[in-house]
Enzyme design. Structure first.
Site, PDB file in Angstrom:
ATOM      1  N   GLN A 114       1.189  -1.178   0.141  1.00  0.00           N
ATOM      2  CA  GLN A 114      -0.020   0.079   0.297  1.00  0.00           C
ATOM      3  C   GLN A 114       1.239   1.291  -0.166  1.00  0.00           C
ATOM      4  O   GLN A 114      -0.109   1.989  -0.474  1.00  0.00           O
ATOM      5  CB  GLN A 114      -0.961   0.002   0.861  1.00  0.00           C
ATOM      6  CG  GLN A 114      -2.155  -0.870   1.143  1.00  0.00           C
ATOM      7  CD  GLN A 114      -2.726  -1.180   2.419  1.00  0.00           C
ATOM      8  OE1 GLN A 114      -2.825  -1.946   3.674  1.00  0.00           O
ATOM      9  NE2 GLN A 114      -3.636  -0.558   2.219  1.00  0.00           N
ATOM     10  N   ARG A 171       3.483  -0.563  12.757  1.00  0.00           N
ATOM     11  CA  ARG A 171       3.725  -1.543  12.072  1.00  0.00           C
ATOM     12  C   ARG A 171       3.632  -1.238  10.686  1.00  0.00           C
ATOM     13  O   ARG A 171       2.780  -0.606  10.740  1.00  0.00           O
ATOM     14  CB  ARG A 171       1.996  -1.574  12.920  1.00  0.00           C
ATOM     15  CG  ARG A 171       1.497  -2.578  11.678  1.00  0.00           C
ATOM     16  CD  ARG A 171       0.483  -3.806  12.433  1.00  0.00           C
ATOM     17  NE  ARG A 171      -0.086  -4.892  11.701  1.00  0.00           N
ATOM     18  CZ  ARG A 171      -1.336  -5.202  10.749  1.00  0.00           C
ATOM     19  NH1 ARG A 171      -1.670  -4.118  10.643  1.00  0.00           N
ATOM     20  NH2 ARG A 171      -0.984  -6.520  10.421  1.00  0.00           N
ATOM     21  N   HIS A 216       1.141  -9.538   4.773  1.00  0.00           N
ATOM     22  CA  HIS A 216       0.149  -8.580   4.348  1.00  0.00           C
ATOM     23  C   HIS A 216      -0.349  -8.683   3.271  1.00  0.00           C
ATOM     24  O   HIS A 216      -0.671  -7.632   2.174  1.00  0.00           O
ATOM     25  CB  HIS A 216       0.162  -6.833   4.844  1.00  0.00           C
ATOM     26  CG  HIS A 216      -1.031  -6.182   5.136  1.00  0.00           C
ATOM     27  ND1 HIS A 216      -1.177  -5.582   6.627  1.00  0.00           N
ATOM     28  CD2 HIS A 216      -1.936  -5.728   4.597  1.00  0.00           C
ATOM     29  CE1 HIS A 216      -2.236  -4.443   6.663  1.00  0.00           C
ATOM     30  NE2 HIS A 216      -2.616  -5.251   5.384  1.00  0.00           N
ATOM     31  N   ASN A 260      -1.608 -10.633   8.107  1.00  0.00           N
ATOM     32  CA  ASN A 260      -2.790  -9.693   8.138  1.00  0.00           C
ATOM     33  C   ASN A 260      -3.542 -10.522   8.106  1.00  0.00           C
ATOM     34  O   ASN A 260      -4.232 -10.736   7.037  1.00  0.00           O
ATOM     35  CB  ASN A 260      -1.882  -8.855   7.769  1.00  0.00           C
ATOM     36  CG  ASN A 260      -3.171  -7.487   7.635  1.00  0.00           C
ATOM     37  OD1 ASN A 260      -3.345  -7.160   8.802  1.00  0.00           O
ATOM     38  ND2 ASN A 260      -4.251  -7.079   6.589  1.00  0.00           N
ATOM     39  N   GLU A 261      -5.106 -10.406   8.879  1.00  0.00           N
ATOM     40  CA  GLU A 261      -6.194 -10.496   8.006  1.00  0.00           C
ATOM     41  C   GLU A 261      -6.667 -11.989   7.523  1.00  0.00           C
ATOM     42  O   GLU A 261      -6.811 -11.718   6.447  1.00  0.00           O
ATOM     43  CB  GLU A 261      -6.901  -9.445   7.741  1.00  0.00           C
ATOM     44  CG  GLU A 261      -7.201  -8.389   8.582  1.00  0.00           C
ATOM     45  CD  GLU A 261      -7.784  -7.472   7.778  1.00  0.00           C
ATOM     46  OE1 GLU A 261      -8.099  -7.287   6.757  1.00  0.00           O
ATOM     47  OE2 GLU A 261      -8.348  -6.090   8.890  1.00  0.00           O
ATOM     48  N   ASN A 405      -7.297  -6.793  14.312  1.00  0.00           N
ATOM     49  CA  ASN A 405      -8.186  -5.413  13.592  1.00  0.00           C
ATOM     50  C   ASN A 405      -9.638  -4.986  13.564  1.00  0.00           C
ATOM     51  O   ASN A 405     -10.554  -6.162  13.778  1.00  0.00           O
ATOM     52  CB  ASN A 405      -6.900  -5.767  12.235  1.00  0.00           C
ATOM     53  CG  ASN A 405      -6.520  -5.449  11.444  1.00  0.00           C
ATOM     54  OD1 ASN A 405      -5.418  -5.192  12.696  1.00  0.00           O
ATOM     55  ND2 ASN A 405      -5.975  -5.521  10.585  1.00  0.00           N
ATOM     56  N   TYR A 407     -12.906  -2.083  12.792  1.00  0.00           N
ATOM     57  CA  TYR A 407     -13.224  -1.206  11.989  1.00  0.00           C
ATOM     58  C   TYR A 407     -14.954  -1.202  12.678  1.00  0.00           C
ATOM     59  O   TYR A 407     -15.021   0.419  12.974  1.00  0.00           O
ATOM     60  CB  TYR A 407     -12.549  -0.798  10.342  1.00  0.00           C
ATOM     61  CG  TYR A 407     -12.082  -1.216  10.279  1.00  0.00           C
ATOM     62  CD1 TYR A 407     -11.342   0.354   9.833  1.00  0.00           C
ATOM     63  CD2 TYR A 407     -10.942  -2.343  10.134  1.00  0.00           C
ATOM     64  CE1 TYR A 407      -9.653   0.436   9.517  1.00  0.00           C
ATOM     65  CE2 TYR A 407      -9.298  -1.774  10.034  1.00  0.00           C
ATOM     66  CZ  TYR A 407      -8.696  -0.609   9.435  1.00  0.00           C
ATOM     67  OH  TYR A 407      -7.728  -0.740   8.945  1.00  0.00           O
ATOM     68  N   GLU A 463      -4.955  -2.044  13.678  1.00  0.00           N
ATOM     69  CA  GLU A 463      -6.304  -1.523  13.087  1.00  0.00           C
ATOM     70  C   GLU A 463      -6.899  -0.184  13.642  1.00  0.00           C
ATOM     71  O   GLU A 463      -7.868  -1.784  14.129  1.00  0.00           O
ATOM     72  CB  GLU A 463      -6.308  -2.432  11.588  1.00  0.00           C
ATOM     73  CG  GLU A 463      -4.547  -2.558  10.680  1.00  0.00           C
ATOM     74  CD  GLU A 463      -5.513  -2.675   9.189  1.00  0.00           C
ATOM     75  OE1 GLU A 463      -6.108  -3.065   8.839  1.00  0.00           O
ATOM     76  OE2 GLU A 463      -4.052  -3.398   9.010  1.00  0.00           O
ATOM     77  N   TRP A 507      -4.716   3.300  11.592  1.00  0.00           N
ATOM     78  CA  TRP A 507      -4.700   2.746  10.468  1.00  0.00           C
ATOM     79  C   TRP A 507      -4.767   4.290   9.467  1.00  0.00           C
ATOM     80  O   TRP A 507      -6.210   4.176   9.882  1.00  0.00           O
ATOM     81  CB  TRP A 507      -5.487   1.603  10.439  1.00  0.00           C
ATOM     82  CG  TRP A 507      -4.999   1.414   8.197  1.00  0.00           C
ATOM     83  CD1 TRP A 507      -5.971   1.998   7.839  1.00  0.00           C
ATOM     84  CD2 TRP A 507      -4.141   0.517   8.040  1.00  0.00           C
ATOM     85  NE1 TRP A 507      -5.805   1.386   6.992  1.00  0.00           N
ATOM     86  CE2 TRP A 507      -4.543   0.813   6.678  1.00  0.00           C
ATOM     87  CE3 TRP A 507      -3.153  -0.428   8.443  1.00  0.00           C
ATOM     88  CZ2 TRP A 507      -3.418  -0.126   5.742  1.00  0.00           C
ATOM     89  CZ3 TRP A 507      -2.372  -0.738   7.404  1.00  0.00           C
ATOM     90  CH2 TRP A 507      -2.666  -0.206   6.045  1.00  0.00           C
ATOM     91  N   GLU A 514      -5.801   2.329  -1.219  1.00  0.00           N
ATOM     92  CA  GLU A 514      -6.747   1.287  -0.615  1.00  0.00           C
ATOM     93  C   GLU A 514      -7.187  -0.358  -1.490  1.00  0.00           C
ATOM     94  O   GLU A 514      -8.727  -0.289  -2.296  1.00  0.00           O
ATOM     95  CB  GLU A 514      -8.272   2.486  -0.089  1.00  0.00           C
ATOM     96  CG  GLU A 514      -8.959   1.121   0.509  1.00  0.00           C
ATOM     97  CD  GLU A 514      -8.914   0.829   2.268  1.00  0.00           C
ATOM     98  OE1 GLU A 514      -7.018   0.569   2.053  1.00  0.00           O
ATOM     99  OE2 GLU A 514      -9.194  -0.347   2.424  1.00  0.00           O
ATOM    100  N   TRP A 515      -6.207  -0.527  -1.742  1.00  0.00           N
ATOM    101  CA  TRP A 515      -6.585  -1.891  -2.284  1.00  0.00           C
ATOM    102  C   TRP A 515      -7.606  -2.080  -3.565  1.00  0.00           C
ATOM    103  O   TRP A 515      -7.402  -1.299  -4.260  1.00  0.00           O
ATOM    104  CB  TRP A 515      -7.741  -2.760  -1.693  1.00  0.00           C
ATOM    105  CG  TRP A 515      -5.998  -3.375  -0.438  1.00  0.00           C
ATOM    106  CD1 TRP A 515      -6.513  -3.174   0.972  1.00  0.00           C
ATOM    107  CD2 TRP A 515      -4.865  -3.659  -0.339  1.00  0.00           C
ATOM    108  NE1 TRP A 515      -5.536  -3.083   1.738  1.00  0.00           N
ATOM    109  CE2 TRP A 515      -4.438  -3.315   0.894  1.00  0.00           C
ATOM    110  CE3 TRP A 515      -3.958  -4.318  -1.777  1.00  0.00           C
ATOM    111  CZ2 TRP A 515      -2.711  -4.319   1.751  1.00  0.00           C
ATOM    112  CZ3 TRP A 515      -3.580  -4.815  -0.456  1.00  0.00           C
ATOM    113  CH2 TRP A 515      -1.795  -4.168   0.393  1.00  0.00           C
TER     114      TRP A 515
END
Ligand code: PNW
Length: 620
Positions: A114, A171, A216, A260-261, A405, A407, A463, A507, A514-515
């Protein structure tokens, strides 16, 4: 179902189900059309069959899985819902003053693909994200990470930004193909290792502790070419990669994250196809066991990396290794309805990964629901692979803390014919990302849930953050609002619920790729000007705000005097003005600025903060 049709009363019937209005219980009976419609839903359209025209469509009653009996709803989520769901808004939003533990970790987060750019610089191999972003149609506005924030060449700017936030840890993730261009140890790219060594040295010189993520999402493309996470030889590849990082970077690192995730890797990468490697399950001739196999291999690879560290490096390096799982909090729409309880419980996916690692094996709930869905889908056995007893033992306990993480919260219900359904509470503030609403209260609940479900581990929030899209406004009041409210809920979890939270990571440091939505959604504390060839970084207003929370190590009570650490007024004057357009956003902005100006006058003893359209009440 047939119902009351205005002035026509019950004489006109629109229902897929007939209702017997003579019977006091009003029993419902599906009409033929109900089965027909259910079949369209099940097939997600019309499956072509040669003889359809003559024989009509074969009708079979819809399959529904039986809900879990109440006794099998695991207790941890129940504990939390019973304590919090009936909470009055007053309690939910009450502002809590106090401090975190003395050595609490305060950080910001990023990831290699990213921000780094330099996709073909310094001997780096290609990753699945390089290929994915270069395939037309995958990324909004054809954005790629070729240059991203150019962090590979702008290390000093990033360190300066980190210093400005005054974080205690940073991180970031290592790009696997930058170290091992073809994914294997055949060739180790020294230039890649040197880059990360230099970054680590600069961080340490700035008194910032590194937290390093091994994976990631940017898998070497060469490994994808032989099956990626689907091929179990990847477990060994990942272990070797981890070994090299521990050996070369380990003396400078105390905090590691393996993955990650994994949920996002499995679902967005291997079911929905919106993330690399872009496998859209329904469009491929692939077994629908794929996300389960991918996850199974990831869990094993995580455990192997942890064991390498434990066996070879722990004694000399003394660091902590864990995994980061992502989780929404799930709220039952109606806490007094068993079906809604079950619906909310059934959507927890963090246990998919956390249960084998923290408790041992997949949970009984996971096993049961995957089995049920598999049988309902016409299979003879579960899609979920099994761990052998030796594997269960080897995976269980491979953590030194819990990486989370988080949100937002979502609200769930179970409607008879549509099954488990996600609802959106219209009072929740929105963000620049369609999936993200501002729901601070859920974080406290999630933390308490993790405490109960996974044996009270130390938790690092790895995050948490919010986005905007559209025109640039450096006065990001929504982000200040977000961090103030979410971190305050973390404080409540720590002080009131005794949750062992040891760190918080925002984050993200920079507006970055953003992907799948490219650079359109911006999560950064720093704005990155993409029309400037130098990709300059400018702090948004939230930088000094977050920095104040860090300096105060929480929220000091204004009643106890003025606090040197609190410096939230020194926000930079916005230079790029155009306000976000559209009524809704303007309205939201005005509420937020209003709440914000009040929140700076920290004089009241107990303060009730508004989340949305309610009024501020001050009690003295
Ligand atoms: C995380 N969702 O991904 C990632 O770790 C970051 O790289 C990413 O930039 C950040 O969150 C913001 O999106 C997620 O759809 C992606 O719920 C999607 C979801 C959640 C997290």
């Amino acid at each position: 179902m047939d119902g009351f049709e205005g002035n026509k009363g019950y004489s006109e019937r629109f229902g897929l189900h007939q209702v017997d209005f003579v019977d006091g219980n009003r029993p419902r009976t599906p009409k033929q059309s109900a089965y027909f419609f259910a079949q369209i839903i099940e097939q997600n359209g019309f499956v072509s069959r040669k003889q359809d025209h003559f024989e009509g469509v074969k009708i079979s009653p819809p399959r529904r899985s039986t809900p879990l009996p109440p006794s099998e709803v695991p207790s941890a989520s129940k504990v939390v819902w019973e304590k919090f769901t009936p909470q009055k808004k007053f309690d939910r939003q009450m502002y809590h003053y106090g401090n975190f533990s003395q050595n609490f970790l305060w950080g910001v987060s990023s990831s290699a693909y990213q921000i780094e750019g330099a996709w073909r610089q310094g001997g780096k191999g290609l990753s699945i994200w390089d290929k994915f972003t270069h395939t037309p149609g995958n990324i909004l506005q054809h954005d790629t990470g070729d240059i991203a924030c150019n962090s590979y060449n702008k290390m000093e700017d990033d360190i300066a930004a980190l210093k400005k936030v005054k974080v205690s840890h940073y991180r970031f993730s290592v790009s696997w193909p930058r170290i091992l261009p073809d994914g294997t140890t055949e060739y180790i790219n020294q230039a890649g290792l040197n880059y990360y060594k230099k970054l680590l040295d600069s961080l340490i010189a700035a008194n910032i502790q590194p937290q390093v993520t091994l994976y990631h999402w940017d898998l070497p493309q060469a490994l994808q070419d032989v099956g990626g996470w689907e091929n179990e030889t990847i477990i060994e590849r990942f272990r070797d990669y981890a070994d090299i990082l521990f050996e070369n970077l380990g003396p400078k690192v105390q905090l590691w994250i393996t993955f990650n995730e994994p949920f996002i890797i499995a679902i967005l990468g291997h079911v929905q196809g919106t993330h690399a490697p872009g496998i859209l399950l329904s469009m491929h001739d692939r077994p629908d066991t794929l996300p389960y196999i991918v996850s199974h291999n990831i869990i094993k690879a995580h455990a192997e990396a942890w064991h390498v560290y434990n066996d070879k490096y722990r004694a000399s390096q003394n660091g902590m290794v864990s995994i980061t799982v992502n989780a929404d909090w799930a709220e039952p729409r109606n806490p007094y309805k068993q079906e809604d309880y079950d619906a909310a419980r059934s959507v927890f996916y963090l246990g998919w990964y956390a249960h084998p690692i923290f408790n041992g094996d997949y949970s009984p709930l996971m096993k049961r629901s995957v089995l049920e869905q598999s049988l309902a889908g016409g299979l003879t056995k579960s899609r979920l692979p099994e761990f052998t007893p030796e594997e269960i033992k080897r995976i269980n306990g491979t953590y030194d803390y819990f990486g989370l993480n988080h949100y937002c919260t979502k609200s769930w219900t179970n409607s008879c014919y549509r099954g488990v359904v996600l609802l959106r509470d219209r009072t929740w503030l929105e963000s620049g990302s369609h999936w993200l609403t501002m729901t601070p209260f859920g974080l406290r609940r999630l933390l308490k849930f993790i405490k109960h479900e996974f044996g009270n581990p130390p938790i690092i929030i790895t995050e948490n953050g919010v986005s905007e899209n559209g025109p640039v406004d450096l006065n990001d009041v929504h982000r200040k609002y977000f961090y103030e409210k979410y971190i305050n809920q973390v404080l409540k979890a720590y002080l009131l619920d005794d949750v062992n939270v040891i760190g918080y990571t925002a984050w993200s440091l920079l507006d970055n790729l953003e992907w799948a939505v490219g650079y359109t959604e911006r999560f950064g504390l720093f704005y990155v000007n993409r029309s400037d060839p130098d990709l300059s970084r400018t702090p948004k207003a939230s930088v000094s705000f977050y920095s104040s929370i860090i300096s105060c190590n929480g929220f000091p009570d204004p009643a106890s005097g003025t606090h040197e650490c609190w410096n939230s007024t020194s926000t930079p004057t916005p230079t790029l003005t155009p306000k976000p357009e559209g009524k809704k956003i303007n309205f939201l902005q005005s509420i937020l600025s209003f709440s914000d100006s009040w929140s700076d006058q920290r004089f009241s003893k107990i303060k009730i903060q508004i989340e949305t359209y309610t009024t501020l009440i001050h009690l003295t």
